[in-house]
Design an enzyme around this catalytic site. Structure first.
Site, PDB file in Angstrom:
ATOM      1  N   ILE A  15      42.405  46.551  37.078  1.00 52.46           N
ATOM      2  CA  ILE A  15      42.607  47.345  38.652  1.00 52.46           C
ATOM      3  C   ILE A  15      43.720  47.478  39.388  1.00 52.46           C
ATOM      4  CG2 ILE A  15      41.252  46.075  40.537  1.00 52.46           C
ATOM      5  CD1 ILE A  15      41.322  50.385  40.201  1.00 52.46           C
ATOM      6  N   SER A  37      47.320  34.683  39.252  1.00 55.26           N
ATOM      7  CA  SER A  37      46.254  35.362  38.008  1.00 55.26           C
ATOM      8  C   SER A  37      46.529  33.852  36.702  1.00 55.26           C
ATOM      9  CB  SER A  37      46.967  36.242  37.266  1.00 55.26           C
ATOM     10  OG  SER A  37      45.565  37.420  37.380  1.00 55.26           O
ATOM     11  N   ARG A  38      45.685  33.174  36.784  1.00 58.03           N
ATOM     12  CA  ARG A  38      45.385  32.538  35.676  1.00 58.03           C
ATOM     13  C   ARG A  38      45.437  32.717  34.306  1.00 58.03           C
ATOM     14  NH1 ARG A  38      39.109  32.573  35.738  1.00 58.03           N
ATOM     15  NH2 ARG A  38      39.698  34.761  34.816  1.00 58.03           N
ATOM     16  N   LYS A  91      36.350  46.763  46.643  1.00 63.26           N
ATOM     17  CA  LYS A  91      34.707  46.843  47.038  1.00 63.26           C
ATOM     18  C   LYS A  91      34.700  45.669  45.079  1.00 63.26           C
ATOM     19  CE  LYS A  91      33.678  49.007  43.438  1.00 63.26           C
ATOM     20  NZ  LYS A  91      33.960  49.093  41.942  1.00 63.26           N
ATOM     21  N   ASP A 172      28.650  48.019  40.071  1.00 62.79           N
ATOM     22  CA  ASP A 172      29.806  48.140  40.182  1.00 62.79           C
ATOM     23  C   ASP A 172      29.992  49.462  40.659  1.00 62.79           C
ATOM     24  OD1 ASP A 172      32.354  46.704  39.971  1.00 62.79           O
ATOM     25  OD2 ASP A 172      32.873  48.449  38.120  1.00 62.79           O
TER      26      ASP A 172
END
Ligand code: NAP
Length: 312
Positions: A15, A37-38, A91, A172
């Site tokens: 997203i 971010s990993r 969300k 979700d």
């Protein structure tokens, strides 16, 4: 002139790349300066492994947008709020209602904006639908029917977090429908019963049916199913004294009493970032937990039915 806020984005996955980064690039009120971010990085900005490293290295950042799965949202949001940053949550805003309420309290105490975003509420049909239902033209609402059905293998390939506790399963996408319904109905709704269909090898449901009632007595029924395809159904039908309001394609199309309404082009994420900017500029927050509370109530009140293994 509008203030420009320095922004960090956390959790560079589907997203973030599909929607957040393009919307931020097109929004002059934010300057993307860093990401965390990993396993991913974004060109042209500083990149960090996690939010703690980002917050430590980039004190000038004023706001962060959290795009990782819900199970890690609370810890990330807490770190950002404690560092005095404004926070936008993808969300669902958390893996539990109590987490989100705690964050809301902390944001208020710190004077930071907390924006629990619901992208489907920014769909083009939502505000015209809300306005019509609130007007005298609509008369009384009689029934509400939600059908939110899609193929999980198409829309969530390889995503393991959706099947883990806090991942919400079929809720979700289903929570998007609940975010619309709780926005457009002029009445509150209460959950009366639910059935959750849960594969034997997952922690979260692959299908769910919710029976709710609006405060005017109208039944509100929602069916969510991830075993559907190939064409998805993201539809809401509301029967009123003045005819049927139908929303199609997740809020992109609207018809009222048989007449198609022109609701304009889709611009969900640009609208979310405009709203986040406005909230920061006016020192406000926007946290509505009602969609998540209905999901929590469905878990609390619902009958759980086991079904065949999903095979993830
Ligand atoms: P995703 O691609 O599976 O995850 C986003 C990124 O979060 C991952 O690439 C990963 O990046 C990071 N992440 C995953 N697990 C993590 C963990 N345990 N700790 C820290 N970081 C972790 O998911 P998504 O589809 O973008 O969805 C993310 C959120 O956006 C969800 O709440 C979803 O409901 C919402 N959303 C998704 C869509 C959609 O179409 N996909 C639409 C609207 C809203 P690293 O491995 O690089 O850290």
């Amino acid at each position: 002139m509008k203030p420009v806020y320095k922004l960090g984005v956390i959790g560079i996955g589907k997203i973030a790349r599909d929607q957040h980064l393009p919307a931020i690039a097109a929004q002059p009120g934010f300057e993307l300066v860093a990401c965390a971010s990993r396993n991913a990085s974004v060109e042209g900005v500083s990149n960090y492994q996690d939010i703690d490293a980002l917050l430590a290295a980039e004190p000038s950042i004023e706001a962060v947008s959290l795009c990782a799965p819900p199970q890690v949202r609370y810890a990330q949001a807490l770190a950002a709020l404690e560092a005095g940053k404004h926070v936008m949550l993808e969300k669902p805003p958390g893996a539990s209602v109590s987490e989100v309420e705690a964050l809301h309290e902390i944001a208020r105490a710190r004077g930071c904006t907390l924006f629990a975003s619901w992208h489907s509420r920014a769909a083009s049909a939502v505000e015209p639908a809300r306005a019509w239902l609130a007007s005298k033209d609509a008369g009384a609402i009689r029934t509400v029917e939600v059908r939110w059905k899609e193929d999980v293998r198409r829309w969530h390939p390889g995503q393991q977090w959706i099947w883990e506790p806090g991942g919400l399963g079929v809720f979700d996408p289903g929570i998007n429908a609940l975010s619309i319904v709780t926005r457009i109905l002029p009445h509150e709704i209460a959950l009366r019963g639910a059935t959750l269909t849960i594969p034997s090898d997952t922690s979260t449901p692959i299908a769910a049916e919710l029976d709710c009632i609006a405060t005017n007595g109208a039944p509100v029924r929602a069916v969510f199913d991830w075993r559907h395809g190939p064409v998805e159904e993201w539809d809401i039908d509301i029967d009123t004294d003045a005819g049927r309001l139908s929303m199609r394609e997740g809020g992109k199309r609207l018809s009222i009493a048989g007449k198609e309404i022109d609701v304009g082009a889709e611009r969900e994420y640009p609208a979310l970032y405009e709203h986040f900017h406005e909230l920061i500029a006016t020192k406000q927050g926007d946290v509505d937990v009602r969609p998540l509370r209905l999901v929590a109530d469905a878990y609390l009140n619902g009958r759980h039915v086991e079904t065949e293994a999903f095979g993830r």
